[in-house]
Design a protein around this motif. Structure first.
Motif, PDB file in Angstrom:
ATOM      1  N   TYR A   1      73.552 131.200  72.761  1.00 45.38           N
ATOM      2  CA  TYR A   1      74.337 130.221  71.977  1.00 45.38           C
ATOM      3  C   TYR A   1      74.210 130.549  70.490  1.00 45.38           C
ATOM      4  N   ASP A   2      72.982 130.836  70.069  1.00 40.86           N
ATOM      5  CA  ASP A   2      72.714 131.084  68.657  1.00 40.86           C
ATOM      6  C   ASP A   2      73.493 132.308  68.165  1.00 40.86           C
ATOM      7  N   ILE A   3      73.678 133.304  69.023  1.00 43.33           N
ATOM      8  CA  ILE A   3      74.473 134.484  68.627  1.00 43.33           C
ATOM      9  C   ILE A   3      75.959 134.112  68.596  1.00 43.33           C
TER      10      ILE A   3
ATOM     11  N   TRP B 193      78.885 132.358  63.423  1.00 40.10           N
ATOM     12  CA  TRP B 193      79.890 132.882  62.502  1.00 40.10           C
ATOM     13  C   TRP B 193      79.594 132.364  61.098  1.00 40.10           C
ATOM     14  N   ASP B 194      80.281 132.921  60.114  1.00 42.96           N
ATOM     15  CA  ASP B 194      80.021 132.580  58.714  1.00 42.96           C
ATOM     16  C   ASP B 194      80.472 131.137  58.430  1.00 42.96           C
TER      17      ASP B 194
ATOM     18  N   GLU C 168      81.062 137.935  69.606  1.00 47.12           N
ATOM     19  CA  GLU C 168      80.076 137.955  68.525  1.00 47.12           C
ATOM     20  C   GLU C 168      78.983 138.936  68.927  1.00 47.12           C
ATOM     21  N   SER C 169      78.346 139.564  67.952  1.00 42.64           N
ATOM     22  CA  SER C 169      77.209 140.427  68.269  1.00 42.64           C
ATOM     23  C   SER C 169      76.088 140.238  67.276  1.00 42.64           C
ATOM     24  N   ARG C 170      74.911 140.561  67.720  1.00 42.19           N
ATOM     25  CA  ARG C 170      73.722 140.554  66.856  1.00 42.19           C
ATOM     26  C   ARG C 170      72.799 141.642  67.399  1.00 42.19           C
ATOM     27  N   GLY C 171      72.329 142.522  66.519  1.00 40.93           N
ATOM     28  CA  GLY C 171      71.515 143.644  66.978  1.00 40.93           C
ATOM     29  C   GLY C 171      72.306 144.452  67.987  1.00 40.93           C
TER      30      GLY C 171
END
Ligand SMILES: C[S@@+](CC[C@H](N)C(=O)[O-])C[C@H]1O[C@@H](n2cnc3c(N)ncnc32)[C@H](O)[C@@H]1O
Length: 249
Positions: A12-14, A18-19, A152-155
């Motif tokens: 969820y956090d990822i 968004w900005d 969305e992506s992170r790492g």
């Protein structure tokens, strides 16, 4: 409670990271540049973190221990986030302003919303305001095929979300939504998490009646559906991303 708020709170956090800077600038101004902001159902604290960057004291509550843990990670010692139920809480203090973004209040039944607003009025200073984002639906113009689809992506983790209406029951006042989260890349690649969420469905007249029965009055309404502009609209407007400015009577 949904897996996305508990065991899969990291996803969820990822997905919702968004900005929010432009939106928080707008909220900060609408709320009169408050020194403290309280967010019930604050999740992982993405909005509170942004308020903290503006020198605002952030505080929040959430029913999910995983979300509270993520919010602690984001805020460090800059704010106060506790495990509490937004329909029954007493923090023993007041705030200059409060927010509830992205239809969080649709998780509450009408009875729970009434209890929530009763609690909220005791946590706001006399001139404090509560800006809540709650979509209002008009049965005549409702689009049953509307949905949200984004990535969305992170790492090295990349996610795709498909959020759609499964069923909209105007008679019962419930909208059943389906979320499908697919992990496209990263350690959990190939996993798909599907869930059903029953959300309260508000129409302009049912929402107006709920606020009239509460200790608040709605003084302004804005439509965030039009990105960047958020025009002021009539309280009887419909839309999925309406902001309602509530002030204690
Ligand atoms: C849609 S998420 C929004 C989170 C956050 N406001 C944001 O903008 O990212 C809804 C949040 O409300 C929390 N929640 C749901 N019911 C709650 C309740 N009764 N009391 C406190 N938190 C609740 C969930 O755990 C979840 O973190």
């Amino acid at each position: 409670m949904t897996r996305l708020y508990t065991d899969d709170a990291e996803l969820y956090d990822i997905l919702f990271d968004w900005d929010v800077e432009e939106e928080v600038d707008w909220l900060f101004e609408r709320l009169g540049q408050p020194a403290s902001v309280f967010e019930p159902g604050c999740g992982s604290g993405r909005m509170l973190e942004s308020f903290a960057r503006r020198g605002v004291e952030p505080a929040g509550i959430d029913l999910s221990p995983q979300m509270v843990e993520l919010a602690h990670r984001r805020l460090g010692d800059r704010g106060h986030v506790t495990l509490d139920d937004m329909t029954d809480f007493d923090l023993g203090r007041t705030f200059e302003a409060a927010i509830s973004p992205i239809n969080t209040l649709l998780h509450l039944t009408p009875e729970q919303l009434a209890r929530h607003l009763d609690c909220m009025v005791h946590h706001l200073e006399p001139r404090g305001c509560y800006l809540v984002q709650v979509g209002l639906i008009d049965p005549a113009s409702h689009d049953p095929f509307a949905g949200s689809h984004w990535e969305e992506s992170r790492g090295d983790t990349k996610l795709r979300a498909d959020w759609t209406d499964e069923e909209v029951d105007f008679a019962r006042g419930v909208s059943r939504q389906r979320s499908r989260i697919e992990v496209l890349e990263g350690p959990r690649a190939g996993e798909v998490i599907e869930e059903i969420h029953d959300m309260t469905l508000w129409m302009p007249e049912t929402w107006a009646a709920a606020i009239a029965a509460s200790p608040f009055e709605e003084t302004e309404t804005y439509d965030a559906g039009k990105k960047g502009s958020r025009p002021r609209v009539d309280a009887s407007a419909t839309g999925g991303l309406l902001w309602h400015l509530l002030v204690p009577r």
